[in-house]
Design a protein around this motif. Sequence first.
Motif, PDB file in Angstrom:
ATOM      1  N   GLY A  35     -18.757 -30.166  15.912  1.00  0.00           N
ATOM      2  CA  GLY A  35     -17.126 -29.298  15.547  1.00  0.00           C
ATOM      3  C   GLY A  35     -16.470 -29.020  16.886  1.00  0.00           C
ATOM      4  N   ARG A  36     -16.847 -29.831  18.135  1.00  0.00           N
ATOM      5  CA  ARG A  36     -16.118 -29.393  19.338  1.00  0.00           C
ATOM      6  C   ARG A  36     -14.989 -30.402  19.099  1.00  0.00           C
ATOM      7  NH1 ARG A  36     -20.435 -28.468  21.718  1.00  0.00           N
ATOM      8  NH2 ARG A  36     -20.944 -30.714  22.597  1.00  0.00           N
ATOM      9  N   PRO A  37     -13.351 -30.098  19.384  1.00  0.00           N
ATOM     10  CA  PRO A  37     -12.218 -31.530  19.042  1.00  0.00           C
ATOM     11  C   PRO A  37     -12.892 -32.640  20.156  1.00  0.00           C
ATOM     12  CG  PRO A  37     -11.879 -28.866  19.118  1.00  0.00           C
ATOM     13  CD  PRO A  37     -13.094 -28.757  19.742  1.00  0.00           C
ATOM     14  N   GLY A  38     -11.982 -33.340  19.632  1.00  0.00           N
ATOM     15  CA  GLY A  38     -12.310 -34.764  20.369  1.00  0.00           C
ATOM     16  C   GLY A  38     -10.805 -34.642  20.945  1.00  0.00           C
ATOM     17  N   GLY A  39     -10.691 -35.547  21.476  1.00  0.00           N
ATOM     18  CA  GLY A  39      -9.594 -35.950  23.136  1.00  0.00           C
ATOM     19  C   GLY A  39      -8.315 -36.900  20.927  1.00  0.00           C
ATOM     20  N   GLY A  40      -6.526 -36.658  21.642  1.00  0.00           N
ATOM     21  CA  GLY A  40      -5.879 -36.888  20.439  1.00  0.00           C
ATOM     22  C   GLY A  40      -5.817 -38.880  20.956  1.00  0.00           C
ATOM     23  N   ILE A  82       8.706 -63.815  21.222  1.00  0.00           N
ATOM     24  CA  ILE A  82       8.975 -62.559  22.248  1.00  0.00           C
ATOM     25  C   ILE A  82       8.845 -61.529  22.736  1.00  0.00           C
ATOM     26  CG2 ILE A  82      11.914 -61.350  22.144  1.00  0.00           C
ATOM     27  CD1 ILE A  82      12.726 -63.213  19.742  1.00  0.00           C
ATOM     28  N   ALA A  83       8.327 -60.383  22.000  1.00  0.00           N
ATOM     29  CA  ALA A  83       7.358 -59.403  22.650  1.00  0.00           C
ATOM     30  C   ALA A  83       5.919 -58.869  22.035  1.00  0.00           C
ATOM     31  CB  ALA A  83       8.512 -58.178  22.117  1.00  0.00           C
ATOM     32  N   VAL A  84       5.419 -58.149  22.625  1.00  0.00           N
ATOM     33  CA  VAL A  84       3.544 -58.089  21.611  1.00  0.00           C
ATOM     34  C   VAL A  84       3.285 -56.545  22.444  1.00  0.00           C
ATOM     35  CG1 VAL A  84       1.796 -58.333  21.299  1.00  0.00           C
ATOM     36  CG2 VAL A  84       3.462 -60.758  21.138  1.00  0.00           C
ATOM     37  N   ALA A  85       3.306 -55.680  20.973  1.00  0.00           N
ATOM     38  CA  ALA A  85       3.251 -54.126  21.774  1.00  0.00           C
ATOM     39  C   ALA A  85       1.490 -54.189  20.980  1.00  0.00           C
ATOM     40  CB  ALA A  85       3.821 -53.385  20.392  1.00  0.00           C
ATOM     41  N   ILE A  86       0.875 -53.902  22.280  1.00  0.00           N
ATOM     42  CA  ILE A  86      -0.675 -53.205  22.079  1.00  0.00           C
ATOM     43  C   ILE A  86      -0.810 -52.511  21.421  1.00  0.00           C
ATOM     44  CG2 ILE A  86      -2.525 -53.378  23.412  1.00  0.00           C
ATOM     45  CD1 ILE A  86      -0.689 -55.822  23.127  1.00  0.00           C
ATOM     46  N   GLY A  87      -2.122 -52.505  20.449  1.00  0.00           N
ATOM     47  CA  GLY A  87      -1.910 -51.235  19.844  1.00  0.00           C
ATOM     48  C   GLY A  87      -2.558 -49.799  20.547  1.00  0.00           C
ATOM     49  N   GLY A  88      -2.136 -48.306  19.805  1.00  0.00           N
ATOM     50  CA  GLY A  88      -3.163 -47.099  21.130  1.00  0.00           C
ATOM     51  C   GLY A  88      -4.242 -47.075  21.050  1.00  0.00           C
ATOM     52  N   GLY A  89      -5.319 -46.634  22.077  1.00  0.00           N
ATOM     53  CA  GLY A  89      -6.364 -46.690  22.211  1.00  0.00           C
ATOM     54  C   GLY A  89      -6.696 -45.036  21.284  1.00  0.00           C
ATOM     55  N   GLN A  90      -7.976 -45.633  20.923  1.00  0.00           N
ATOM     56  CA  GLN A  90      -8.602 -44.270  20.791  1.00  0.00           C
ATOM     57  C   GLN A  90      -8.830 -42.644  21.295  1.00  0.00           C
ATOM     58  OE1 GLN A  90     -10.029 -47.173  21.261  1.00  0.00           O
ATOM     59  NE2 GLN A  90     -12.402 -47.002  21.207  1.00  0.00           N
ATOM     60  N   GLY A  91      -8.450 -41.085  20.238  1.00  0.00           N
ATOM     61  CA  GLY A  91      -9.219 -40.763  20.700  1.00  0.00           C
ATOM     62  C   GLY A  91     -10.605 -40.643  21.511  1.00  0.00           C
ATOM     63  N   GLY A  92     -11.442 -40.209  22.344  1.00  0.00           N
ATOM     64  CA  GLY A  92     -12.242 -40.084  22.645  1.00  0.00           C
ATOM     65  C   GLY A  92     -13.185 -39.329  22.069  1.00  0.00           C
ATOM     66  N   GLY A 100     -17.944 -39.715  24.932  1.00  0.00           N
ATOM     67  CA  GLY A 100     -17.188 -41.798  24.615  1.00  0.00           C
ATOM     68  C   GLY A 100     -15.996 -41.137  25.461  1.00  0.00           C
ATOM     69  N   ALA A 101     -15.422 -42.381  25.949  1.00  0.00           N
ATOM     70  CA  ALA A 101     -14.086 -41.958  26.664  1.00  0.00           C
ATOM     71  C   ALA A 101     -12.948 -42.938  25.932  1.00  0.00           C
ATOM     72  CB  ALA A 101     -13.844 -43.805  28.096  1.00  0.00           C
ATOM     73  N   GLY A 102     -11.596 -42.073  25.954  1.00  0.00           N
ATOM     74  CA  GLY A 102     -10.701 -42.560  25.714  1.00  0.00           C
ATOM     75  C   GLY A 102     -10.263 -44.201  25.422  1.00  0.00           C
ATOM     76  N   GLY A 103     -10.352 -44.388  24.349  1.00  0.00           N
ATOM     77  CA  GLY A 103      -9.408 -45.561  24.845  1.00  0.00           C
ATOM     78  C   GLY A 103      -8.455 -45.932  25.562  1.00  0.00           C
ATOM     79  N   ALA A 104      -8.578 -47.499  26.066  1.00  0.00           N
ATOM     80  CA  ALA A 104      -7.337 -48.063  26.635  1.00  0.00           C
ATOM     81  C   ALA A 104      -6.419 -48.664  25.607  1.00  0.00           C
ATOM     82  CB  ALA A 104      -7.205 -48.777  27.552  1.00  0.00           C
ATOM     83  N   GLY A 105      -5.580 -48.755  25.742  1.00  0.00           N
ATOM     84  CA  GLY A 105      -4.444 -49.433  24.516  1.00  0.00           C
ATOM     85  C   GLY A 105      -3.109 -49.720  24.700  1.00  0.00           C
ATOM     86  N   GLY A 106      -1.725 -49.845  23.847  1.00  0.00           N
ATOM     87  CA  GLY A 106      -0.472 -49.555  24.582  1.00  0.00           C
ATOM     88  C   GLY A 106      -0.686 -47.993  25.695  1.00  0.00           C
ATOM     89  N   PRO A 112     -12.374 -36.182  25.227  1.00  0.00           N
ATOM     90  CA  PRO A 112     -13.183 -34.831  24.263  1.00  0.00           C
ATOM     91  C   PRO A 112     -12.542 -33.767  25.426  1.00  0.00           C
ATOM     92  CG  PRO A 112     -14.620 -36.342  24.915  1.00  0.00           C
ATOM     93  CD  PRO A 112     -13.684 -37.088  25.303  1.00  0.00           C
ATOM     94  N   GLN A 113     -12.907 -32.773  23.639  1.00  0.00           N
ATOM     95  CA  GLN A 113     -13.435 -31.354  25.388  1.00  0.00           C
ATOM     96  C   GLN A 113     -13.901 -31.335  26.516  1.00  0.00           C
ATOM     97  OE1 GLN A 113     -15.653 -28.356  22.890  1.00  0.00           O
ATOM     98  NE2 GLN A 113     -13.736 -26.957  23.024  1.00  0.00           N
ATOM     99  N   ASN A 114     -15.593 -31.877  26.955  1.00  0.00           N
ATOM    100  CA  ASN A 114     -16.035 -32.066  27.152  1.00  0.00           C
ATOM    101  C   ASN A 114     -15.990 -32.995  28.605  1.00  0.00           C
ATOM    102  OD1 ASN A 114     -17.217 -29.139  26.676  1.00  0.00           O
ATOM    103  ND2 ASN A 114     -19.398 -30.231  25.524  1.00  0.00           N
ATOM    104  N   GLY A 115     -14.544 -33.284  28.355  1.00  0.00           N
ATOM    105  CA  GLY A 115     -14.157 -34.146  29.417  1.00  0.00           C
ATOM    106  C   GLY A 115     -15.201 -35.662  29.192  1.00  0.00           C
ATOM    107  N   GLY A 116     -14.456 -36.970  30.226  1.00  0.00           N
ATOM    108  CA  GLY A 116     -14.794 -38.353  30.210  1.00  0.00           C
ATOM    109  C   GLY A 116     -13.999 -38.627  30.679  1.00  0.00           C
ATOM    110  N   PRO A 117     -13.816 -39.951  30.717  1.00  0.00           N
ATOM    111  CA  PRO A 117     -12.990 -40.546  31.295  1.00  0.00           C
ATOM    112  C   PRO A 117     -11.638 -40.544  30.063  1.00  0.00           C
ATOM    113  CG  PRO A 117     -15.063 -41.525  31.320  1.00  0.00           C
ATOM    114  CD  PRO A 117     -15.590 -41.230  30.254  1.00  0.00           C
TER     115      PRO A 117
END
Length: 239
Positions: A35-40, A82-92, A100-106, A112-117
Amino acid sequence: MLRLNALTGFGVRPDVVVDYLVVAGGGGGGIEFSGRPGGGAGAGGLLSGAAVVPVGAHAVVVGAGGLGGVRAPGGNSSFGAIAVAIGGGQGGDELNGLSGAGGAGGSGGGAPQNGGPSGIGTVGQGNDGGGGAGVTNGYGGGGAGGAATTNAGGPGVSSSISGSPATYAVGGAGGSGVDGGPNTGNGGGGEGGSPGDGGSGVVIIRYPTGAASATGGTITTSGGYTIHTFTTDGTFTVL
């Protein structure tokens, strides 16, 4: 407008100079199963500029938004080579006390709430997600216009290339559960129960009306420009 081919004497169309905006899909928001919120989630990468486009067909790919709560990044968007844009990383997210870490991406996803990379953004396309511990609602994801600030997602980038001002590639907020929205590249909001999906991307190409003849996408005119808007995969063809 035609130019003369010195060898054959026949007219041929020159290469075309266009303005472009390429926005990838935003990542899906993070979830926490107690129930604790994850990262955006991070916003999709954003690239804009001008380029010389040769006569012929150029593939356009529009990235999908990532689904919230399943650690899904956004899809890449591209305008030929000409241009390749990278998808956004998922929320932790957090599961059974493990962060779980927030994902790398564009742009990177937030912790998440309790911290992490937090996730790392792609230089020139986006920014890092927020990270740390002890926030109320999870950290926000990075946006194309700046890094996340605690619960809030990073800002997007405003553009009028479509003929109307709009903001693209905003990072998802921690604890909001809000969807990114179609053809925005916005990251999905993190949530404890129902995190938001990432917004799909968009590719927009324009040139001065009469300077070229081209097909592909939804074609409109505004302010002396012809505008090709791709909300799904397609082909931009210079005739």
